[in-house]
Design an enzyme around this catalytic site. Structure first.
Site, PDB file in Angstrom:
ATOM      1  N   ASP A  71      -7.332  -0.902   4.711  1.00 50.91           N
ATOM      2  CA  ASP A  71      -6.655  -2.026   2.990  1.00 50.91           C
ATOM      3  C   ASP A  71      -6.950  -2.997   4.608  1.00 50.91           C
ATOM      4  O   ASP A  71      -6.042  -3.937   4.119  1.00 50.91           O
ATOM      5  CB  ASP A  71      -5.346  -1.289   3.173  1.00 50.91           C
ATOM      6  CG  ASP A  71      -4.021  -1.499   4.288  1.00 50.91           C
ATOM      7  OD1 ASP A  71      -4.637  -1.500   5.381  1.00 50.91           O
ATOM      8  OD2 ASP A  71      -3.285  -0.988   3.711  1.00 50.91           O
ATOM      9  N   ASP A 116      -0.687  -0.763   6.370  1.00 54.94           N
ATOM     10  CA  ASP A 116      -1.130  -0.495   6.699  1.00 54.94           C
ATOM     11  C   ASP A 116      -2.418  -0.131   8.214  1.00 54.94           C
ATOM     12  O   ASP A 116      -2.290   0.327   9.465  1.00 54.94           O
ATOM     13  CB  ASP A 116      -0.752   1.688   7.515  1.00 54.94           C
ATOM     14  CG  ASP A 116      -1.040   2.460   6.529  1.00 54.94           C
ATOM     15  OD1 ASP A 116      -2.639   1.792   5.950  1.00 54.94           O
ATOM     16  OD2 ASP A 116      -1.668   3.864   6.088  1.00 54.94           O
ATOM     17  N   ASP A 156       1.114  -0.630  -0.409  1.00 60.78           N
ATOM     18  CA  ASP A 156       0.064  -0.459   0.312  1.00 60.78           C
ATOM     19  C   ASP A 156       1.154   1.136  -0.103  1.00 60.78           C
ATOM     20  O   ASP A 156       1.889   0.998   0.349  1.00 60.78           O
ATOM     21  CB  ASP A 156      -1.035   0.295   1.069  1.00 60.78           C
ATOM     22  CG  ASP A 156      -1.938   1.032   1.170  1.00 60.78           C
ATOM     23  OD1 ASP A 156      -2.558   1.179   0.279  1.00 60.78           O
ATOM     24  OD2 ASP A 156      -2.242   1.745   2.587  1.00 60.78           O
TER      25      ASP A 156
HETATM   26  P1  ADP Z   1      -4.199   4.512  -0.169  1.00 65.17           P
HETATM   27  O1  ADP Z   1      -4.157   4.008  -1.233  1.00 65.17           O
HETATM   28  O2  ADP Z   1      -2.138   5.709  -0.543  1.00 65.17           O
HETATM   29  O3  ADP Z   1      -3.211   4.838   1.140  1.00 65.17           O
HETATM   30  P2  ADP Z   1      -6.794   5.273   0.431  1.00 65.17           P
HETATM   31  O4  ADP Z   1      -7.397   4.356  -0.072  1.00 65.17           O
HETATM   32  O5  ADP Z   1      -6.724   5.416   2.396  1.00 65.17           O
HETATM   33  O6  ADP Z   1      -4.930   5.735   0.243  1.00 65.17           O
HETATM   34  O7  ADP Z   1      -6.728   6.970   0.108  1.00 65.17           O
HETATM   35  C1  ADP Z   1      -7.103   7.076  -0.717  1.00 65.17           C
HETATM   36  C2  ADP Z   1      -7.620   8.191  -0.913  1.00 65.17           C
HETATM   37  O8  ADP Z   1      -8.877   8.983  -0.633  1.00 65.17           O
HETATM   38  C3  ADP Z   1      -6.716   9.388  -0.805  1.00 65.17           C
HETATM   39  O9  ADP Z   1      -5.540   9.595  -1.668  1.00 65.17           O
HETATM   40  C4  ADP Z   1      -7.276  10.925  -0.419  1.00 65.17           C
HETATM   41  O10 ADP Z   1      -7.241  11.305  -1.845  1.00 65.17           O
HETATM   42  C5  ADP Z   1      -8.454  10.262  -0.315  1.00 65.17           C
HETATM   43  N1  ADP Z   1      -8.949   9.697   0.897  1.00 65.17           N
HETATM   44  C6  ADP Z   1      -9.350   9.213   1.883  1.00 65.17           C
HETATM   45  N2  ADP Z   1      -9.473   9.535   2.854  1.00 65.17           N
HETATM   46  C7  ADP Z   1      -9.550  10.944   3.359  1.00 65.17           C
HETATM   47  C8  ADP Z   1      -9.382  11.808   4.329  1.00 65.17           C
HETATM   48  N3  ADP Z   1      -9.654  11.082   5.188  1.00 65.17           N
HETATM   49  N4  ADP Z   1      -9.398  13.142   3.663  1.00 65.17           N
HETATM   50  C9  ADP Z   1      -9.238  12.909   2.960  1.00 65.17           C
HETATM   51  N5  ADP Z   1      -9.348  12.489   2.199  1.00 65.17           N
HETATM   52  C10 ADP Z   1      -9.419  11.443   1.951  1.00 65.17           C
HETATM   53 MG    MG Z   2      -3.897   3.630   3.093  1.00 65.65          MG
END
Ligand code: ADP
Ligand code: MG
Length: 644
Positions: free
Chosen positions: A524, A520, A328
């Site tokens: 996920d 993390d 991730d």
């Molecule tokens: P990653 O796959 O990089 O771990 P996430 O799946 O947690 O990221 O989130 C994907 C995207 O969704 C983030 O890059 C952001 O644009 C948006 N996002 C998710 N949660 C939030 C939040 N609490 N506030 C703002 N944007 C969010």
């Molecule tokens: Mg993440």
């Protein structure tokens, strides 16, 4: 050495001395037998008892039975020939020495591990109204209580520092020797040792939910999850032992019968019974039965002292076969600590936009949320935040002072029909909309973790065939991170469920090796459980991670993945070495025994010798220095530089 081990050692020594003394006496006939019976019973009574009990419970076929038949048989033969009783005694004696040694080694590594896992807090100090401290059981402390941790004491419960500053020793949790600093406002976790300052901590979790308890529970459960190798050995012993007993019976009876009936020769019962008894001693599978679980046990222990918690031997085994690692991005390969690099808005000023975003994120644990709150810095300004809803992989919605505000990525903006526009800055772009009306965006940038590139190199060097990154973030930033880290493949703009689908696709394409997912635990958790082996980063933070993962890395260092792989491979290598080594020697001595070339002494030396070597080899799994992994990565980097 515990009491029982001491007692057994004394028994072994007394029996050995008696046996030697008797060799110099001139006894004969039945008195001689009874004299030798004394050391035999001293050293072997418990084995005989165990074998008897096994027969009574109809679970007869174990090592005690093999040893009992062999030695009783040898004693009987010796009576018949008024011959050598020392063999029977020696078999018991050496068998007991082997058992003793094994108990000692297991005890040692168990103690080693529990010393390393010395994170169980004994008490908590609660401040009384008059300022004095009262010691209470940690599980009596309620959430929100203020506890006091003095220098030298263990932090008993997870919480937030409300006053004081200190360095914390986290070595028992993370294997990391460097102390961590903690000051007012920092989150601290149970199991760390407070080194110098006085800390007052407001607890945020019950004892059972605190990190130290969770980890201990996990380590204690680990031995109940057996690996394929262990199950194989257990099954093998169940089938193998009866076969050996019947084979020995055949060896004692058939050749003499063939000799009398077929060839008209003297039957030589004594010789064949002796060979059959030798065969029994040789075939005792103790080395395998003992060393395989011990190797896994040591491997899991060795891993935990490096801050890698493995939930069961089966996961260690799977990890050793991993060929594809899927990462991730946020919080795993990058730090997850975003800095605001720009704020663009046509409607509001920068301060106002940041203010809205930070408020919407007030209750979220997402790394982006934390970063926006930190960037704004004045959370407590009396605004109300209500009806918060996180939209996983897209963003979050909340009512701030009665107005509905959306904060998230382009997908979220498209979903609510806001009139958003692109921004060509490199970074993660956080759009803000008030109701359906677009209000602007905040560009935040994350940095790649210090050891991320090194970790990828170390993994590739250790034979990982494919490295993949999955992220919900935009393609620009995803591609940049993947290029910086030289990852093989990257998939961006994924929702949490898309990550599961991708991992399933990758699993389907997977040939021989296994697939590991490293995340993390934020957004996920489903992927962590879907992969062949799920590795969670940073148990210091997320509960979801500890729950969903098979392997938990106690700190955020991606190099720990390489360490974990290395430990897993080493453990499996040791298990296999032991299996081949002990089976090889057994087969060899068996053949010699059947041909009459190995006597009972050779048999018992082979048995105990193999067992001692196998156990010593197993204990090696406890030791994998972190520096090895770093060095491997370091030397690789060095060659890259010169090649470039
Ligand atoms: P990653 O796959 O990089 O771990 P996430 O799946 O947690 O990221 O989130 C994907 C995207 O969704 C983030 O890059 C952001 O644009 C948006 N996002 C998710 N949660 C939030 C939040 N609490 N506030 C703002 N944007 C969010
Ligand atoms: Mg993440």
């Amino acid at each position: 050495m515990n009491k029982k081990q001491k007692k057994n050692l004394v028994r072994i020594i007394i029996a050995a001395v008696l046996m030697i003394v008797l060799a110099f006496t001139e006894l004969a006939g039945m008195p001689r037998f009874f004299a030798y019976l004394v050391p035999y019973l001293i050293v072997g009574y418990d084995i005989l008892y165990k074998a008897g009990k096994g027969i009574k419970n109809r679970q007869a076929f174990d090592e005690s039975l093999l040893m009992s038949i062999a030695t009783i048989g040898a004693m009987a033969l010796a009576i018949y020939e008024d011959g050598d009783y020392t063999e029977a005694i020696a078999v018991m004696l050496f068998y007991q020495i082997g058992e003793w040694f094994q108990a000692y080694a297991v005890g040692r590594s168990r103690r080693d591990i529990s010393a390393l896992m010395d994170i169980r807090p004994d008490y908590a100090n609660i401040e009384q109204a008059d300022g004095t401290l009262e010691k209470v059981e940690p599980d009596e402390v309620e959430i929100g209580s203020i506890i006091v941790v003095k220098p030298g004491e263990k932090i008993p419960l997870d919480g937030i520092v409300v006053s004081g500053a200190s360095s914390l020793n986290t070595v028992a949790l993370t294997g990391e020797a460097l102390p961590r600093e903690a000051q007012e406002g920092d989150e601290v976790i149970s199991g760390c040792v407070n080194l110098n300052g006085l800390l007052k901590i407001k607890t945020t979790k019950d004892f059972d939910e605190s990190t130290a308890s969770k980890i201990l529970e996990m380590v204690e459960d680990a031995s109940s999850r057996k690996s394929k190798s262990e199950n194989f050995i257990a099954k093998f012993a169940r089938v193998y032992t009866p076969i050996v007993v019947y084979a020995a019976l055949a060896l004692a009876v058939l050749p003499p019968l063939v000799r009398i009936l077929g060839m008209g020769l003297a039957p030589e019962w004594g010789t064949w019974i002796y060979r059959a008894l030798t065969f029994l001693v040789i075939s005792c599978p103790c080395a395998l039965v003992v060393s395989t679980p011990l190797s896994f046990f040591a491997g899991i222990g060795g891993a935990s002292r490096q801050g890698v918690l493995v939930k069961g031997s089966n996961y260690l085994e799977t990890l050793s076969e991993v060929a594809t690692i899927v990462f991730d991005k946020t919080g795993t390969l990058t730090k997850g600590v975003f800095q605001v690099t720009a704020i663009h808005s046509d409607k509001l000023n920068e301060e106002q936009l940041l203010h809205l975003a930070a408020h919407v994120e007030r209750y979220s644990t997402h790394p982006i949320a934390e970063s926006l709150r930190n960037a704004y810095g004045q959370e407590a300004d009396g605004c109300t935040v209500e009806q918060v809803e996180e939209i996983a992989g897209q963003g979050i919605r909340a009512q701030v002072n009665g107005q509905t505000v959306y904060v998230g990525n382009a997908k979220l903006m498209a979903a609510i029909g806001a009139d958003w526009y692109e921004c060509d800055a490199v970074g993660t772009i956080i759009h803000v909309a008030i109701g359906q009306e677009y209000a602007g965006h905040i560009i935040i940038a994350d940095v790649v973790k210090e050891h991320a590139a090194e970790a990828i190199k170390a993994l590739r060097k250790s034979g990982i065939r494919q490295t993949v990154m999955l992220t919900g973030d935009n393609a620009v930033i995803a591609d940049k991170v993947a290029a910086d880290l030289q990852l093989d493949t990257v998939y961006s703009q994924l929702l949490p469920q898309d990550k599961v689908t991708k991992v399933e696709e990758l699993l389907a394409q997977q040939g021989t090796g296994k697939l590991a997912f490293v995340g993390d635990g934020i957004n996920d958790a489903p992927v962590l459980s879907r992969a062949d082996v799920g590795i969670a980063m940073g148990a210091m933070g997320s509960d979801a991670a500890i729950e969903a993962a098979d392997i938990v890395l106690m700190d955020d260092d991606p190099l720990k993945i390489a360490t974990a792989m290395k430990i897993a491979r080493k453990t499996l290598r040791i298990v296999k070495q032991n299996i081949w080594f002990s089976i090889g020697i057994k087969v060899l001595v068996l053949l010699l025994g059947a041909l009459g070339l190995a006597n009972m002494w050779a048999a018992i030396f082979a048995d105990v010798g193999v067992m001692v070597l196998a156990v010593l080899n197993a204990v090696r799994a406890l030791f994998v220095p972190q520096s090895d992994v770093v060095k491997a990565a370091g030397s690789q980097m060095h060659t890259d530089v010169t090649a470039a």
